[in-house]
Scaffold this motif. Structure first.
Motif, PDB file in Angstrom:
ATOM      1  N   UNK A  68     110.985 146.736   2.884  1.00 42.67           N
ATOM      2  CA  UNK A  68     111.545 147.974   2.340  1.00 42.67           C
ATOM      3  C   UNK A  68     110.901 148.406   1.034  1.00 42.67           C
ATOM      4  N   UNK A  69     110.303 147.473   0.308  1.00 40.16           N
ATOM      5  CA  UNK A  69     109.808 147.767  -1.043  1.00 40.16           C
ATOM      6  C   UNK A  69     108.483 147.055  -1.283  1.00 40.16           C
ATOM      7  N   UNK A  70     107.638 147.663  -2.097  1.00 43.78           N
ATOM      8  CA  UNK A  70     106.469 146.930  -2.553  1.00 43.78           C
ATOM      9  C   UNK A  70     106.954 145.825  -3.499  1.00 43.78           C
ATOM     10  N   UNK A  71     106.181 144.781  -3.673  1.00 41.91           N
ATOM     11  CA  UNK A  71     106.632 143.709  -4.575  1.00 41.91           C
ATOM     12  C   UNK A  71     106.802 144.169  -6.018  1.00 41.91           C
ATOM     13  N   UNK A  72     105.969 145.102  -6.475  1.00 38.86           N
ATOM     14  CA  UNK A  72     106.129 145.573  -7.852  1.00 38.86           C
ATOM     15  C   UNK A  72     107.387 146.428  -7.995  1.00 38.86           C
ATOM     16  N   UNK A 114     103.275 134.161   5.329  1.00 39.28           N
ATOM     17  CA  UNK A 114     102.219 134.546   4.393  1.00 39.28           C
ATOM     18  C   UNK A 114     102.633 135.777   3.597  1.00 39.28           C
ATOM     19  N   UNK A 115     103.313 136.709   4.246  1.00 41.51           N
ATOM     20  CA  UNK A 115     103.769 137.919   3.561  1.00 41.51           C
ATOM     21  C   UNK A 115     104.777 137.563   2.471  1.00 41.51           C
ATOM     22  N   UNK A 116     105.709 136.660   2.791  1.00 38.96           N
ATOM     23  CA  UNK A 116     106.717 136.256   1.808  1.00 38.96           C
ATOM     24  C   UNK A 116     106.080 135.551   0.624  1.00 38.96           C
ATOM     25  N   UNK A 117     105.161 134.642   0.898  1.00 40.53           N
ATOM     26  CA  UNK A 117     104.496 133.908  -0.186  1.00 40.53           C
ATOM     27  C   UNK A 117     103.766 134.865  -1.127  1.00 40.53           C
ATOM     28  N   UNK A 118     103.037 135.810  -0.555  1.00 44.42           N
ATOM     29  CA  UNK A 118     102.277 136.751  -1.383  1.00 44.42           C
ATOM     30  C   UNK A 118     103.224 137.675  -2.156  1.00 44.42           C
ATOM     31  N   UNK A 119     104.289 138.102  -1.509  1.00 50.38           N
ATOM     32  CA  UNK A 119     105.275 138.983  -2.140  1.00 50.38           C
ATOM     33  C   UNK A 119     105.872 138.313  -3.376  1.00 50.38           C
ATOM     34  N   UNK A 120     106.262 137.057  -3.222  1.00 51.43           N
ATOM     35  CA  UNK A 120     106.849 136.316  -4.342  1.00 51.43           C
ATOM     36  C   UNK A 120     105.817 136.105  -5.444  1.00 51.43           C
ATOM     37  N   UNK A 137      96.063 139.533   1.238  1.00 56.08           N
ATOM     38  CA  UNK A 137      95.959 140.021   2.608  1.00 56.08           C
ATOM     39  C   UNK A 137      96.849 141.229   2.853  1.00 56.08           C
ATOM     40  N   UNK A 138      97.923 141.344   2.081  1.00 53.65           N
ATOM     41  CA  UNK A 138      98.896 142.411   2.306  1.00 53.65           C
ATOM     42  C   UNK A 138      98.933 143.460   1.198  1.00 53.65           C
ATOM     43  N   UNK A 139      98.613 143.055  -0.017  1.00 51.61           N
ATOM     44  CA  UNK A 139      98.650 143.979  -1.152  1.00 51.61           C
ATOM     45  C   UNK A 139      97.413 143.794  -2.025  1.00 51.61           C
ATOM     46  N   UNK A 140      96.849 144.909  -2.456  1.00 51.45           N
ATOM     47  CA  UNK A 140      95.726 144.900  -3.389  1.00 51.45           C
ATOM     48  C   UNK A 140      96.100 145.782  -4.570  1.00 51.45           C
TER      49      UNK A 140
END
Length: 349
Positions: A68-72, A114-120, A137-140
Motif C-alpha cells: 500500500x505504501x512506499x517504504x519512505x 525479499x520484498x519485506x527485507x528490503x522494505x524494512x 530489487x524493488x526500490x531505487x
C-alpha cells in the motif's frame, strides 16, 4: 505478559464503540491498541484518532500493508504518529495477500520475503535519519539520471528506535521476523502448537546474533465470555472459516496451510471447499471445536486465566485480545474480565 487490544477494521458503524473500548483499555493499563487495514479503513488515520483521545496506551498498526505504501512513506507515517502520540507508536507490517496486493494495489505478489527485507531496510535507514540512498530489487532511491537526490527524514521521532513488528504465518517469514524485527504479530496461535512457529523465530534471532529476551511475541486471540465454552466457540466460527477457507485463493491461503501444519488437514480442506462453494454456514460448522478452543479464549474468568497461563508459558509477551460482543457493554465487560483473568493467572507484568 501484558495485554493488548485489537480493534480490527473501522467504518462499519462501530467507530464510537471502538474508541470507547480503546479508552477503557487505556484506563485498565493495557499495553497497546492495534488497528487493522485491508481495503476499507486505513490504519494510520484510525491510530491518530485513537492516540489523540487516550493517554498511556501504545497504538500500533496490525498491520500497515507493504504493497500500500512506499517504504519512505511508511517511515514518514511512523515518525509522524510517534510524534503525535508522544512516543506511543508501534509499527506492524505485513505483505497482505495476493488478492488484495494485486487486486486492490496493483502490486505483483511475488518474492514476499525479499520484498519485506528490503522494505524494512529502507525504513530503518530513514528512521535513523540517514540520507536514503538505496539500490534494490524493488526500490531505487533516488532514481538514476534525474533530478532526485538522497533525502533525509525531516521529522524527529520521539524515540530513536520505533518498535517494528512483522505479521508472519509461514516458516520462512517467521524466521525473517525473528531476524529483522522487534516482534511478531501472530494469528491462530495455540499454545499446544506454538513451538512449530517459535522455533523459526528463534532461528531468525540466532541468525541476527540476538535472543528472545528482547523480542515481543504478540498473538491476537479472540475472547468470548460465557458459561459454556462450546457455545462461546460458535461466536467465532465465521471468523475462523473466513480465514481458513476464504483468505486468498485455493492455492495461496497461508491460514489454511497453518491449520494443516497444526494437524487439521482434512478439516482445513473441508472448510475451504465449503467456503469457496459459498456454503458459509457449512464452512463455519466444519471448523473443529478443538481448533477454536486452542486458538481462542473461551468461557469464564477462571478458565480464561488458565489459558492465559498456557500462553505465557510458551513465551507470549503481549497477549492481544479481540473481545467478542454484540454491544459495547459486552465488549467492555470482556475487556475488564480479561484484565482480572490476567491478574488471577499470575502472569502479568
Amino acid at each position: 505478559m501484558r495485554l493488548g487490544i485489537n480493534l480490527g477494521y473501522f467504518g462499519a458503524g462501530n467507530d464510537a464503540d471502538n474508541l470507547a473500548v480503546a479508552q477503557e483499555a487505556d484506563r485498565l493499563d493495557y499495553a497497546v491498541c492495534w488497528a487493522a487495514e485491508a481495503y476499507g479503513s486505513d490504519a494510520a488515520t484510525v491510530l491518530s484518532w485513537v492516540a489523540a483521545q487516550t493517554t498511556r496506551i501504545d497504538v500500533g498498526s496490525a498491520i500497515f500493508q507493504i504493497p500500500a505504501r512506499t517504504p519512505t512513506m511508511t517511515a514518514m507515517t511512523a515518525a509522524t504518529l510517534d510524534v503525535l502520540s508522544n512516543g506511543r507508536f508501534r509499527l506492524g507490517l505485513g505483505v497482505s495477500g495476493p488478492q488484495v496486493s494485486e487486486g486492490w494495489y496493483g502490486v505483483k505478489f511475488d518474492k514476499p520475503l525479499a520484498r519485506t527485507r528490503e522494505y524494512v531496510e529502507v525504513i530503518r535507514k530513514a528512521m535513523r535519519r540517514e540520507r536514503v540512498d538505496h539500490q534494490g530489487a524493488n526500490w531505487t532511491l533516488p532514481l538514476p539520471g534525474g533530478p532526485g537526490k538522497p533525502l533525509k527524514l525531516t521529522v524527529h521521532p520521539v524515540r530513536e528506535h520505533i518498535p517494528l513488528y512483522i505479521a508472519a504465518v509461514g516458516p520462512k517469514n517467521l524466521e525473517l521476523s525473528g531476524e529483522i524485527a522487534d516482534g511478531w504479530l501472530g494469528v491462530f496461535y495455540a499454545p499446544e502448537h506454538a513451538e512449530e512457529s517459535l522455533k523459526h523465530i528463534r532461528a531468525g534471532r540466532e541468525k541476527a546474533g540476538a535472543s528472545m529476551a528482547d523480542f515481543d511475541v504478540v498473538p491476537t486471540v479472540p475472547l468470548v465470555v460465557g458459561d459454556d465454552p462450546r457455545q462461546a466457540a460458535d461466536q467465532v466460527r465465521g471468523y475462523a472459516a473466513l480465514y481458513v477457507g476464504g483468505m486468498g485463493s485455493r492455492d495461496q491461503n497461508f491460514y489454511n496451510r497453518l491449520a494443516v501444519r497444526m494437524g487439521y488437514e482434512a478439516e482445513a480442506k473441508e472448510i475451504q471447499d465449503k467456503f469457496l462453494a459459498k456454503d458459509y454456514a457449512g464452512a463455519g460448522a466444519a471448523v473443529p471445536y478443538d481448533f477454536i478452543d486452542k486458538t481462542c479464549l473461551l468461557g469464564g474468568k477462571e478458565r480464561i486465566a488458565e489459558r492465559m497461563q498456557a500462553y505465557a508459558d510458551t513465551g507470549v509477551t503481549t497477549l492481544t485480545i479481540a473481545p467478542n460482543g454484540n454491544t459495547l457493554d459486552e465488549r467492555i465487560a470482556a475487556l475488564r474480565l480479561a484484565a482480572e483473568a490476567l491478574e488471577l493467572s499470575g502472569t502479568g507484568s
